[in-house]
Write a protein that holds these residues in place. Structure first.
Motif, PDB file in Angstrom:
ATOM      1  N   LYS A   1       5.065  31.680  -0.190  1.00 33.93           N
ATOM      2  CA  LYS A   1       5.835  32.917  -0.075  1.00 33.93           C
ATOM      3  C   LYS A   1       6.832  32.902   1.083  1.00 33.93           C
ATOM      4  CE  LYS A   1       2.009  35.642  -1.985  1.00 33.93           C
ATOM      5  NZ  LYS A   1       1.022  36.721  -1.710  1.00 33.93           N
TER       6      LYS A   1
ATOM      7  N   TYR B   1      17.681  42.742   5.364  1.00 34.59           N
ATOM      8  CA  TYR B   1      17.518  43.185   3.978  1.00 34.59           C
ATOM      9  C   TYR B   1      17.791  44.679   3.853  1.00 34.59           C
ATOM     10  CZ  TYR B   1      15.313  44.081  -0.554  1.00 34.59           C
ATOM     11  OH  TYR B   1      15.065  44.468  -1.854  1.00 34.59           O
TER      12      TYR B   1
ATOM     13  N   TYR C   1      21.162  37.233   0.924  1.00 36.73           N
ATOM     14  CA  TYR C   1      20.874  36.002   0.198  1.00 36.73           C
ATOM     15  C   TYR C   1      20.176  34.991   1.102  1.00 36.73           C
ATOM     16  CZ  TYR C   1      24.249  37.806  -3.214  1.00 36.73           C
ATOM     17  OH  TYR C   1      24.905  38.586  -4.131  1.00 36.73           O
TER      18      TYR C   1
ATOM     19  N   TYR D   1      18.790  30.793   0.904  1.00 36.22           N
ATOM     20  CA  TYR D   1      19.025  29.578   0.124  1.00 36.22           C
ATOM     21  C   TYR D   1      17.913  28.552   0.313  1.00 36.22           C
ATOM     22  CZ  TYR D   1      23.639  31.648  -0.349  1.00 36.22           C
ATOM     23  OH  TYR D   1      24.663  32.513  -0.639  1.00 36.22           O
ATOM     24  N   THR D   2      17.904  27.592  -0.583  1.00 35.33           N
ATOM     25  CA  THR D   2      16.893  26.546  -0.529  1.00 35.33           C
ATOM     26  C   THR D   2      17.479  25.232  -1.014  1.00 35.33           C
ATOM     27  OG1 THR D   2      14.626  25.927  -1.186  1.00 35.33           O
ATOM     28  CG2 THR D   2      16.017  26.955  -2.865  1.00 35.33           C
TER      29      THR D   2
ATOM     30  N   ASP E   1      20.670  26.045  -3.338  1.00 38.09           N
ATOM     31  CA  ASP E   1      20.500  27.040  -4.401  1.00 38.09           C
ATOM     32  C   ASP E   1      19.965  28.338  -3.805  1.00 38.09           C
ATOM     33  OD1 ASP E   1      21.170  25.186  -6.498  1.00 38.09           O
ATOM     34  OD2 ASP E   1      19.187  24.309  -6.216  1.00 38.09           O
ATOM     35  N   ARG E   2      20.274  29.432  -4.462  1.00 34.43           N
ATOM     36  CA  ARG E   2      19.751  30.706  -3.998  1.00 34.43           C
ATOM     37  C   ARG E   2      18.252  30.769  -4.261  1.00 34.43           C
ATOM     38  NH1 ARG E   2      21.753  36.808  -5.801  1.00 34.43           N
ATOM     39  NH2 ARG E   2      20.234  37.946  -4.516  1.00 34.43           N
ATOM     40  N   ALA E   3      17.508  31.176  -3.239  1.00 32.93           N
ATOM     41  CA  ALA E   3      16.051  31.241  -3.347  1.00 32.93           C
ATOM     42  C   ALA E   3      15.605  32.598  -3.852  1.00 32.93           C
ATOM     43  CB  ALA E   3      15.415  30.951  -1.985  1.00 32.93           C
ATOM     44  N   ASP E   4      14.505  32.597  -4.566  1.00 37.20           N
ATOM     45  CA  ASP E   4      13.914  33.836  -5.056  1.00 37.20           C
ATOM     46  C   ASP E   4      12.926  34.334  -3.992  1.00 37.20           C
ATOM     47  OD1 ASP E   4      12.871  35.951  -6.429  1.00 37.20           O
ATOM     48  OD2 ASP E   4      11.789  34.742  -7.911  1.00 37.20           O
ATOM     49  N   ILE E   5      13.270  35.405  -3.309  1.00 39.85           N
ATOM     50  CA  ILE E   5      12.417  35.924  -2.231  1.00 39.85           C
ATOM     51  C   ILE E   5      11.777  37.253  -2.596  1.00 39.85           C
ATOM     52  CG2 ILE E   5      13.725  34.731  -0.451  1.00 39.85           C
ATOM     53  CD1 ILE E   5      15.138  37.380   0.147  1.00 39.85           C
ATOM     54  N   GLY E   6      12.143  37.814  -3.717  1.00 36.34           N
ATOM     55  CA  GLY E   6      11.588  39.097  -4.119  1.00 36.34           C
ATOM     56  C   GLY E   6      12.121  40.238  -3.272  1.00 36.34           C
ATOM     57  N   LYS E   7      11.447  41.369  -3.331  1.00 34.40           N
ATOM     58  CA  LYS E   7      11.841  42.536  -2.555  1.00 34.40           C
ATOM     59  C   LYS E   7      11.055  42.591  -1.251  1.00 34.40           C
ATOM     60  CE  LYS E   7      13.157  45.378  -6.529  1.00 34.40           C
ATOM     61  NZ  LYS E   7      12.942  46.687  -7.230  1.00 34.40           N
TER      62      LYS E   7
END
Length: 247
Positions: free
Chosen positions: A74, A85, A93, A95-96, A223-229
């Protein structure tokens, strides 16, 4: 063409007469009772099969246990990240770059789950090492493994900057230890690459790291990372341990 009648062993006076002309009679008799295996042979065959199953099961379980658990994957929500945020949820955004479970040549430390946050100047990764690795590190310097943290980290960029202050979150499963590590205040705009180095806590010698792995490169596509809310509150983190640097 003359027809040659098949011979029957019963047409001969004795089995020896038949064998002289046609060779030994096939000893297989489907009606004969099957010879039972000795208890020892049967036990050895069962033991062999059980051993093969155990070896395969052991390695399958070990491979699965070595995979990063959910707690080690996570995104870490620090106070700085929470603020960034909150200021612009749609424009925040992170990134990864794919690490594919990068591990050093000696198999000591593995790094994964990279998050590059330009907004707050923070770099996050997950480090994994085993209990046996920590024991070997202590033995390498003739010490006993401490109760607390024994592996510490630094982050270096291509411009000669070294960052040694970070926050971290632990996770453990069986013999493996995971550390979600976050370095803040990193000059990402001017960094050409980032390298994570690990050390035994009482022997931090920049010239002889315990492990060294390239973490990020400016020349590699991110790439853009998925970090959720963002959660309602920041994650609980621990400050980097104090260590001794040997000159």
């Amino acid at each position: 063409m003359a027809y040659k009648q098949k011979t029957d062993p019963e047409d001969y006076e004795s089995a020896k007469d038949y064998e002289r002309e046609h060779g030994p009679v096939n000893p297989y008799d489907p009606d004969a009772p099957k010879k039972k295996k000795s208890p020892l042979r049967l036990a050895l065959e069962i033991l062999g099969v059980a051993l093969i199953i155990f070896i395969y099961a052991f390695w399958i379980v070990r491979i699965n246990l070595a995979e990063d658990p959910s707690a080690a994957r996570k995104f870490v929500w620090t106070e700085a990240r929470m603020s960034a945020y909150a200021a612009d949820p749609d424009g925040y955004y992170v990134y990864t770059q794919k690490l594919d479970g990068r591990i050093d040549k000696d198999g000591r430390v593995k790094v994964s789950r990279l998050f590059i946050d330009y907004e707050t100047g923070s770099v996050q990764f997950t480090a994994r090492y085993s209990d046996s690795t920590a024991e070997r590190a202590a033995e390498l310097y003739g010490e006993t493994r401490p109760d607390g943290e024994c592996i510490v980290f630094t982050l270096e960029d291509g411009a000669g900057n070294v960052y040694d202050s970070y926050v971290w979150i632990p996770a453990k499963r069986w013999m493996y230890n995971w550390r979600r590590v976050v370095f803040e205040g990193v000059d990402l705009e001017n960094a050409s690459e980032l390298t994570v180095k690990s050390y035994y806590i009482n022997h931090v010698d920049p010239e002889e790291p315990f492990s060294s792995l390239q973490l990020w490169s400016a020349s590699t596509v991110s790439d853009r990372a998925d970090i959720g809310k963002a959660p309602s509150s920041a994650d609980k983190t621990y400050p980097s341990p104090q260590w001794l640097t040997l000159e």
